[in-house]
Structure formats: C-alpha cells, structure tokens
Design an enzyme around this catalytic site. Structure first.
Site, PDB file in Angstrom:
ATOM      1  N   GLU A 193      -8.722 -54.865  17.188  1.00 23.76           N
ATOM      2  CA  GLU A 193      -7.451 -54.463  16.559  1.00 23.76           C
ATOM      3  C   GLU A 193      -7.164 -55.259  15.294  1.00 23.76           C
ATOM      4  O   GLU A 193      -6.079 -55.146  14.720  1.00 23.76           O
ATOM      5  CB  GLU A 193      -6.288 -54.598  17.557  1.00 23.76           C
ATOM      6  CG  GLU A 193      -6.443 -53.787  18.832  1.00 23.76           C
ATOM      7  CD  GLU A 193      -6.486 -52.269  18.613  1.00 23.76           C
ATOM      8  OE1 GLU A 193      -6.419 -51.822  17.455  1.00 23.76           O
ATOM      9  OE2 GLU A 193      -6.608 -51.540  19.604  1.00 23.76           O
TER      10      GLU A 193
ATOM     11  N   TYR B 271      -0.709 -48.247  24.120  1.00 26.77           N
ATOM     12  CA  TYR B 271       0.130 -47.072  23.867  1.00 26.77           C
ATOM     13  C   TYR B 271      -0.554 -46.077  22.934  1.00 26.77           C
ATOM     14  O   TYR B 271       0.009 -45.018  22.652  1.00 26.77           O
ATOM     15  CB  TYR B 271       1.460 -47.511  23.225  1.00 26.77           C
ATOM     16  CG  TYR B 271       1.257 -48.190  21.890  1.00 26.77           C
ATOM     17  CD1 TYR B 271       1.143 -47.445  20.720  1.00 26.77           C
ATOM     18  CD2 TYR B 271       1.119 -49.573  21.793  1.00 26.77           C
ATOM     19  CE1 TYR B 271       0.900 -48.053  19.501  1.00 26.77           C
ATOM     20  CE2 TYR B 271       0.890 -50.190  20.586  1.00 26.77           C
ATOM     21  CZ  TYR B 271       0.780 -49.433  19.442  1.00 26.77           C
ATOM     22  OH  TYR B 271       0.524 -50.042  18.242  1.00 26.77           O
ATOM     23  N   GLY B 272      -1.744 -46.424  22.438  1.00 28.24           N
ATOM     24  CA  GLY B 272      -2.369 -45.599  21.403  1.00 28.24           C
ATOM     25  C   GLY B 272      -3.763 -45.153  21.798  1.00 28.24           C
ATOM     26  O   GLY B 272      -3.977 -44.601  22.887  1.00 28.24           O
ATOM     27  N   THR B 273      -4.716 -45.446  20.936  1.00 28.92           N
ATOM     28  CA  THR B 273      -6.074 -44.934  21.125  1.00 28.92           C
ATOM     29  C   THR B 273      -6.797 -45.586  22.296  1.00 28.92           C
ATOM     30  O   THR B 273      -7.864 -45.115  22.698  1.00 28.92           O
ATOM     31  CB  THR B 273      -6.908 -45.143  19.855  1.00 28.92           C
ATOM     32  OG1 THR B 273      -6.982 -46.546  19.576  1.00 28.92           O
ATOM     33  CG2 THR B 273      -6.294 -44.411  18.674  1.00 28.92           C
ATOM     34  N   LEU B 274      -6.220 -46.659  22.868  1.00 31.78           N
ATOM     35  CA  LEU B 274      -6.865 -47.317  24.010  1.00 31.78           C
ATOM     36  C   LEU B 274      -6.458 -46.695  25.346  1.00 31.78           C
ATOM     37  O   LEU B 274      -7.045 -47.010  26.391  1.00 31.78           O
ATOM     38  CB  LEU B 274      -6.536 -48.824  24.025  1.00 31.78           C
ATOM     39  CG  LEU B 274      -7.196 -49.663  22.927  1.00 31.78           C
ATOM     40  CD1 LEU B 274      -6.576 -51.062  22.886  1.00 31.78           C
ATOM     41  CD2 LEU B 274      -8.706 -49.763  23.140  1.00 31.78           C
TER      42      LEU B 274
END
Ligand code: PCA
Length: 149
Positions: free
Chosen positions: A84, A9-12
């Site tokens: 992470e 949901y983020g930087t990936l």
C-alpha cells in the site's frame, strides 16, 4: 509480535482484485475475523488515473464504510504496508470497527488499522462517496492493477 487487526475496505476484500495477496502464505498469515463497518462515517472515493479506492481521513463525512477484518501477523503487516506504499500513498491509521452481528445482539467493536489517505487534492472530497466498494460496481471506474501502470 502478536497479531494486529486490519480492516480492509477496498481491493483487498474478498472478491476484489488484490484479495489473493491476503491469502498467499508467502506474504505471511491473515485470518478472517468478520465483516463490519466503520463506527464513524468517512468519505470513500475512487480517484486518480488508476481508479484506486481511498478512504479519506475526514471522519464525519460520507458513509460508515463496509469491509472485512483480518488478524494479520508481522510478515503480512509488513507486506501490506509495502504493497500500500505506506506511509507515502496510504497511512495506516487506527479506526473503530463495528462487527456485523445478529439483529438485537449487543454491538461488538474492534480496534483495527486501516489504510487511509490524509493528504489528497481537495476536490476529491466532492467525488461520489461509496459505502461498500466493488471494483466492478455500477460506477464503471474499473481498478487498474499495479502491473498495468
Ligand atoms: N487496499 C486497501 C486500501 C484500499 C485498497 O484498495 C484495502 O482494501 O483496504
């Protein structure tokens, strides 16, 4: 080990600063399964000195967060856990994801893992809640990549 499903949901996500890590076969294998959102709402905040996105483990607050589902093999799962800083910075937790589908079609849900944060400063809950993270968004909180820290 069979593949496991990871919801990012983020930087990936594609188009975001760390997406190339998912594509790098040196890290393992990740196969795109679809876009979707969390069944339950969660607070997704951008926090800390490096403007890192965190989905706080507080279901019932915030938005049904948008992201992408990937089937990942064991090397990629281990790589992502390491990247992470799981379980110290993020914890890999199960969540139900509703895949995007044709309007009117039955909802398809998948049991996935996502990297969430269970322990955080209480004031983080009061930060703006994002629905669809974009490091270049109007919030102006540019992600500071790990190599700059
Ligand atoms: N990386 C993981 C968790 C937050 C982040 O920036 C992701 O994209 O899902």
């Amino acid at each position: 080990m069979a593949c496991v499903l990871v919801f990012v949901y983020g930087t990936l996500k594609s188009g975001q600063p760390n997406h190339a890590l998912l594509l790098d076969r040196a890290n393992g294998c990740a196969t795109f399964r679809g876009c979707g959102r969390t069944l339950e709402p969660f607070p997704l905040v951008i926090a800390g000195p490096y403007n890192i996105p965190y989905l706080l483990q507080l279901p019932g607050t915030g938005h049904c967060v948008r992201g992408e589902v990937y089937a990942v093999d064991e090397p990629m799962l281990r790589f992502l856990d390491d990247f992470e800083d799981c379980p110290d910075m993020y914890q890999r937790t199960p969540a139900t994801i509703v895949l995007d589908g044709e309007p009117g079609a039955p909802q398809e849900t998948l049991q996935c893992f996502l990297y969430s944060k269970a322990t955080y400063p209480p004031e983080w809950v009061c930060l703006p809640h994002h629905e669809d993270y974009d490091s270049q968004g109007a919030h102006g909180l540019r992600y500071n990549p790990r190599e700059n820290r």
